[in-house]
Scaffold this active site. Sequence first.
Site, PDB file in Angstrom:
ATOM      1  CD  GLU A 122     -11.386 -36.173  76.787  1.00 48.06           C
ATOM      2  OE1 GLU A 122     -11.461 -36.299  75.547  1.00 48.06           O
ATOM      3  OE2 GLU A 122     -10.313 -36.018  77.393  1.00 48.06           O
ATOM      4  CE  LYS A 170     -15.855 -43.228  69.538  1.00 44.02           C
ATOM      5  NZ  LYS A 170     -15.727 -42.502  68.334  1.00 44.02           N
ATOM      6  NE  ARG A 228      -7.775 -42.309  63.028  1.00 42.38           N
ATOM      7  CZ  ARG A 228      -7.434 -43.492  62.561  1.00 42.38           C
ATOM      8  NH1 ARG A 228      -7.652 -43.792  61.303  1.00 42.38           N
ATOM      9  NH2 ARG A 228      -6.870 -44.388  63.345  1.00 42.38           N
ATOM     10  CE  LYS A 232      -9.388 -39.152  75.413  1.00 37.83           C
ATOM     11  NZ  LYS A 232      -9.229 -37.849  74.768  1.00 37.83           N
ATOM     12  CB  CYS A 277     -40.300 -42.006  35.099  1.00 34.76           C
ATOM     13  SG  CYS A 277     -41.145 -40.971  36.293  1.00 34.76           S
ATOM     14  CB  CYS A 327     -37.957 -38.749  35.370  1.00 34.26           C
ATOM     15  SG  CYS A 327     -39.249 -38.466  34.148  1.00 34.26           S
ATOM     16  CB  CYS A 352     -42.474 -36.468  34.525  1.00 35.92           C
ATOM     17  SG  CYS A 352     -42.691 -37.544  35.949  1.00 35.92           S
TER      18      CYS A 352
HETATM   19  S1  IVH Z   1      -9.009 -39.685  71.876  1.00 39.23           S
HETATM   20  C1  IVH Z   1      -5.349 -42.184  71.014  1.00 39.23           C
HETATM   21  N1  IVH Z   1     -11.172 -38.347  72.569  1.00 39.23           N
HETATM   22  O1  IVH Z   1     -13.124 -41.219  68.132  1.00 39.23           O
HETATM   23  C2  IVH Z   1      -6.523 -41.347  71.367  1.00 39.23           C
HETATM   24  N2  IVH Z   1     -11.160 -39.418  70.464  1.00 39.23           N
HETATM   25  O2  IVH Z   1     -13.096 -44.084  67.653  1.00 39.23           O
HETATM   26  C3  IVH Z   1      -7.502 -41.263  70.270  1.00 39.23           C
HETATM   27  N3  IVH Z   1     -13.197 -39.081  69.145  1.00 39.23           N
HETATM   28  O3  IVH Z   1     -10.318 -41.241  66.024  1.00 39.23           O
HETATM   29  C4  IVH Z   1      -8.495 -40.240  70.304  1.00 39.23           C
HETATM   30  N4  IVH Z   1     -14.239 -37.808  70.609  1.00 39.23           N
HETATM   31  O4  IVH Z   1     -11.869 -39.185  65.964  1.00 39.23           O
HETATM   32  C5  IVH Z   1     -10.584 -39.097  71.630  1.00 39.23           C
HETATM   33  N5  IVH Z   1     -13.002 -37.095  73.308  1.00 39.23           N
HETATM   34  C6  IVH Z   1     -12.410 -37.845  72.372  1.00 39.23           C
HETATM   35  C7  IVH Z   1     -13.039 -38.146  71.148  1.00 39.23           C
HETATM   36  C8  IVH Z   1     -12.380 -38.949  70.216  1.00 39.23           C
HETATM   37  C9  IVH Z   1     -14.303 -38.379  69.420  1.00 39.23           C
HETATM   38  C10 IVH Z   1     -12.989 -39.852  67.897  1.00 39.23           C
HETATM   39  C11 IVH Z   1     -11.637 -39.660  67.261  1.00 39.23           C
HETATM   40  C12 IVH Z   1     -11.058 -41.053  67.195  1.00 39.23           C
HETATM   41  C13 IVH Z   1     -12.284 -41.892  67.231  1.00 39.23           C
HETATM   42  C14 IVH Z   1     -11.960 -43.291  67.692  1.00 39.23           C
END
Ligand code: IVH
Length: 687
Positions: free
Chosen positions: A115, A117, A138, A299, A417, A435, A440
């Site tokens: 996926e 990030k 979070r 994952k 300034c 300032c 100015c």
């Molecule tokens: S899975 C236990 N999937 O990255 C599983 N996280 O560095 C945890 N994040 O706190 C999350 N994209 O905020 C997951 N496709 C994605 C993600 C993702 C971004 C963020 C998330 C997490 C952080 C960790």
Amino acid sequence: MSSGLARAEELRRLLNRAAHAYYVLDAPDMEDPVYDRLYRELLDLETAQPELITPDSPTQRVGGAPAEGFESVEHRIGLLSLDNAFSLEELGAWYGRLLKVLDREPGTPLEMVGELKIDGNALALSYDHGLLVRAATRGDGERGEEITANVRTIRTVPTRLLLAHPPAWVEVRGEALIPDATFAAINAEREARGEALFANPRNACAGTLRQLDPKVVASRRLDFFAYTLHLPDDWHPGPGDPARPTTQAEALDWLQAAGFRVNPNAARLADLTAVEAFFAQWDTGRRALPYATDGVVVKLNNLRLQADAGFTQKAPRWAIALKYAAEEAPSKLLRLACQVGRTGAVTPVAEFEPVPLAGTTVSRATLHNADRLAELDLHAGDTIVVRKAGEIIPEVVRVLPELRPAGAVRLELPLVCPECGSGLVREEGEAATRCVNSSCPAILRGALRHWVSKGALDVDGLGAKLIEQLVDKGLVGSIADLYGLDGALLASLERMGAKSAENLVTALAASKAQPWHRQLYGLGIHHVGEVNAKALAKAFPSAADLATAAEGTPELISAVYGIGSEIAQSLQQWFATPANQQLLTALEQLGFSLAARAEERAASAGSDGAEAPLAGQTFVLTGTLPNLSRSQAQALIEAAGGKVSGSVSKKTSYVVAGAEAGSKLSKAEALGVAVLDEAGLQELLEP
Ligand code: IVH
């Protein structure tokens, strides 16, 4: 009464389904006017019978009353973080450990899901029998802040799950984000109001989620991608519901079927080689995405195997974040410069040896403000690390103290300034050091640039270089002085000819006819951006009215929709300043109305409050209309409560197209945005 209940329920269902098709599936299936009519009907029902309002009503997405603060809440299931891998070797080592815990032979292929990030902010969403009941940040992973009212404004977060048999509870995790283009627009608006800029979309998103006023959140247009699903063990699907997932890929499908937006770029990957290819593909692919990603998350696909692998103290063993090399580079600091903006805010800027970063060469980066400067602990001659990603303004991320020359002096903002030498002040609770000398030259230059800018008086031919000359030569000491400049004098200036001088004099004279809200915006009052200036100009049809309110009854100002007490205070200060009063008098003597003309007053009287027929709708104009000029069409739309924007997106309500319409029309067609001609627009205006 009971028929009202049934109708409200039906309207909610129809509207929520249409919004899902529009925002989540990107495949609108209801005409905008139909949606608007049904929405209106629901709103009327709810106004007449407030007991019909439910938390999943689409009317609740616009943001309710501001909160006092946020409550800390405990997550039902803790939010873990992810371990990072910064190279393919580290990825391989993670995979080796995973096989070991699962008791598999080294080299055994296991299916994974890749996926993106998303570089946003994690959210935990709780649904109770299908209804969104809680959204939390979070926080520390165990407890977060309850921000349900804010999250309800995110159109891609369903307020009710699209399931026949929703489980008693569901926990969904995902990432809230602000797309790059929205981020740029937010910062442009903040800059226009003289406010501190957000450093990047993630910060803007975090700041927005913690906004006390959900209406502000609604206006920032956040988005959300869901990626984690927790279901109770005893849930079984009803007819038409997706099956209980046994893999992460199925969990993503389940989330999508339940109404969430799921990132479309996830892929099942048969083995590590496929993971590496996915990672490489998105290293370039991510540059074309409209939002920021900083890596891919890998994952293990099978949920049973995930459970077998389990967790370490802080992260799952079955997942890893494989990060892209940050777009950062070290450079040597040459100088600490200071920029004085039009509001007097002093921004420290690092100037350093040029480095190539994210496609451009960078030699200056913002240090934001005095606090950030102190936090970085910057010293003369330091080696700094600079970051730039895509459209984001370059910034200094950190310094490398180990490379600091011996005896280097610590850098701080100057006490006076750099432009005019008067003492700088920093007010309590303000990030900016300012300032406050209104004469100015830096502030004057900024004020003049703002006055002639597009959204304000829109004077062509008066660029930054010319303004600099006019101020440096002492030819202009205030906005009003611009109107006393004569052609011969202008023609004698550097890079000016008789023709351009004459054009400029004409453009300046013509600018006196600009409407009141533009004049007000042009004055550059702190916090009064284009949107606020319009709202204020409507409520207070002249400078005299506004001044009276600012001095005597600031509550009248904060009662205007969208205007807070901060703005009322800023106006009060502005009108109380003698130099500003003199400016208004001078402008009036020059022939500025500083007031709405009769037709503007009539237009705003006809579009009061809830009666505005185009309220909440955004229009884009393209091509030449048969009868109306562009600015007339814009004025009519705005008078009816609508907004006019320069670019088409799927959030655009209508594109009004005339002869020789260009790419905006084709974009509207591609996105399925409704297209009107002038007659269609007139019809909307007079229902
Ligand atoms: S899975 C236990 N999937 O990255 C599983 N996280 O560095 C945890 N994040 O706190 C999350 N994209 O905020 C997951 N496709 C994605 C993600 C993702 C971004 C963020 C998330 C997490 C952080 C960790």
